[in-house]
Scaffold this motif. Sequence first.
Motif, PDB file in Angstrom:
ATOM      1  N   ASN A  97      -4.991   3.314  -4.286  1.00 25.16           N
ATOM      2  CA  ASN A  97      -5.059   3.108  -5.741  1.00 25.16           C
ATOM      3  C   ASN A  97      -6.143   3.957  -6.417  1.00 25.16           C
ATOM      4  O   ASN A  97      -6.454   3.753  -7.579  1.00 25.16           O
ATOM      5  CB  ASN A  97      -5.235   1.619  -6.068  1.00 25.16           C
ATOM      6  CG  ASN A  97      -6.545   1.060  -5.521  1.00 25.16           C
ATOM      7  OD1 ASN A  97      -7.418   1.819  -5.077  1.00 25.16           O
ATOM      8  ND2 ASN A  97      -6.689  -0.260  -5.585  1.00 25.16           N
ATOM      9  N   THR A  99      -9.344   4.016  -6.051  1.00 27.35           N
ATOM     10  CA  THR A  99     -10.692   3.454  -6.199  1.00 27.35           C
ATOM     11  C   THR A  99     -11.367   3.316  -4.832  1.00 27.35           C
ATOM     12  O   THR A  99     -10.910   2.528  -3.989  1.00 27.35           O
ATOM     13  CB  THR A  99     -10.633   2.054  -6.871  1.00 27.35           C
ATOM     14  OG1 THR A  99      -9.820   2.158  -8.034  1.00 27.35           O
ATOM     15  CG2 THR A  99     -12.015   1.563  -7.266  1.00 27.35           C
ATOM     16  N   ASN A 140     -13.741   2.033  -1.998  1.00 27.70           N
ATOM     17  CA  ASN A 140     -14.398   0.751  -1.758  1.00 27.70           C
ATOM     18  C   ASN A 140     -15.405   0.915  -0.620  1.00 27.70           C
ATOM     19  O   ASN A 140     -15.042   0.901   0.558  1.00 27.70           O
ATOM     20  CB  ASN A 140     -13.347  -0.310  -1.414  1.00 27.70           C
ATOM     21  CG  ASN A 140     -13.965  -1.678  -1.212  1.00 27.70           C
ATOM     22  OD1 ASN A 140     -15.200  -1.835  -1.236  1.00 27.70           O
ATOM     23  ND2 ASN A 140     -13.141  -2.687  -1.006  1.00 27.70           N
TER      24      ASN A 140
HETATM   25  C1  LIG Z   1      -8.046  -0.820  -5.032  1.00 29.74           C
HETATM   26  O1  LIG Z   1      -7.964  -1.312  -3.697  1.00 29.74           O
HETATM   27  C2  LIG Z   1      -9.194  -1.786  -3.209  1.00 29.74           C
HETATM   28  C3  LIG Z   1      -9.054  -2.110  -1.715  1.00 29.74           C
HETATM   29  O2  LIG Z   1      -7.743  -2.275  -1.296  1.00 29.74           O
HETATM   30  C4  LIG Z   1      -9.646  -2.964  -4.027  1.00 29.74           C
HETATM   31  O3  LIG Z   1     -10.893  -3.438  -3.535  1.00 29.74           O
HETATM   32  C5  LIG Z   1      -9.806  -2.522  -5.469  1.00 29.74           C
HETATM   33  O4  LIG Z   1     -10.147  -3.625  -6.275  1.00 29.74           O
HETATM   34  C6  LIG Z   1      -8.520  -1.896  -5.988  1.00 29.74           C
HETATM   35  N1  LIG Z   1      -8.806  -1.334  -7.321  1.00 29.74           N
HETATM   36  C7  LIG Z   1      -8.001  -1.472  -8.362  1.00 29.74           C
HETATM   37  C8  LIG Z   1      -8.424  -0.801  -9.623  1.00 29.74           C
HETATM   38  O5  LIG Z   1      -6.955  -2.107  -8.299  1.00 29.74           O
END
Ligand SMILES: *[C@@H]1O[C@H](CO)[C@@H](O)[C@H](O)[C@H]1NC(C)=O
Length: 173
Positions: free
Chosen positions: A54, A56, A58
């Motif tokens: 996605n 982002t 982590n």
């Molecule tokens: C994207 O994925 C990560 C881990 O799977 C998650 O922690 C994060 O909140 C997600 N970010 C969004 C913007 O959905």
Amino acid sequence: MANKITLASILFLTIFTYSNAKLRHLKETKLTVYYQNYSSRPNATVIEIPGPANGTENYFKFGAMFSVDDPITEEFDEGSAIIARGRGLFVTSALDGSSSHVMLSVVFIDGEHKGSSIEIYGNEQRSMVREVAVVGGTGKFRLARGYVTFENLYFDPVRGHTILQSNMTVLHY
Ligand SMILES: *[C@@H]1O[C@H](CO)[C@@H](O)[C@H](O)[C@H]1NC(C)=O
Ligand SMILES: *[C@@H]1O[C@H](CO)[C@@H](O)[C@H](O)[C@H]1NC(C)=O
Ligand SMILES: *[C@@H]1O[C@H](CO)[C@@H](O)[C@H](O)[C@H]1NC(C)=O
Ligand SMILES: *[C@@H]1O[C@H](CO)[C@@H](O)[C@H](O)[C@H]1NC(C)=O
């Protein structure tokens, strides 16, 4: 028999004297440098591998792996002369995301230490001041050992720009 013992003692004394002489010549170098660390695209110097689905990153997800190639400057200022690059990998290594395993080469590309490198390795806790080991080096830092601290001094969330102060204490020949 007596000959053998004498030969062995001479050999032992030679090695002992030689290593003692070498140890006396250890030098200590202390350096303070700054990593200009960019986590926002398009000009990120630290990226997750493979990139997150996605988009982002982590940093707290156990097993997440990151590639890094930070410019390292002699001064705090972002625009100051780049003397090295911090190149390597780090992996979120605690189940609860509280520490990172760091494998980093400080590759000097300019200045006094140009052409040499320092190897940083170990467990980095997520605290204000983190300490990691110096386990080796090349060029003038051959056979290096020591320790290094990292401290975040500045963060701009818009650009994802962190400035880390890093103090290195390195013993080398
Ligand atoms: C994207 O994925 C990560 C881990 O799977 C998650 O922690 C994060 O909140 C997600 N970010 C969004 C913007 O959905
Ligand atoms: C760079 O920034 C990322 C994200 O804030 C962080 O996890 C990493 O430890 C930083 N340090 C280095 C040396 O790149
Ligand atoms: C990214 O780098 C390019 C080339 O150096 C530069 O023109 C551009 O302004 C940078 N973009 C950001 C958002 O910093
Ligand atoms: C690193 O060195 C700077 C400059 O000497 C000093 O101000 C700072 O307190 C040191 N940081 C650590 C964690 O030792």
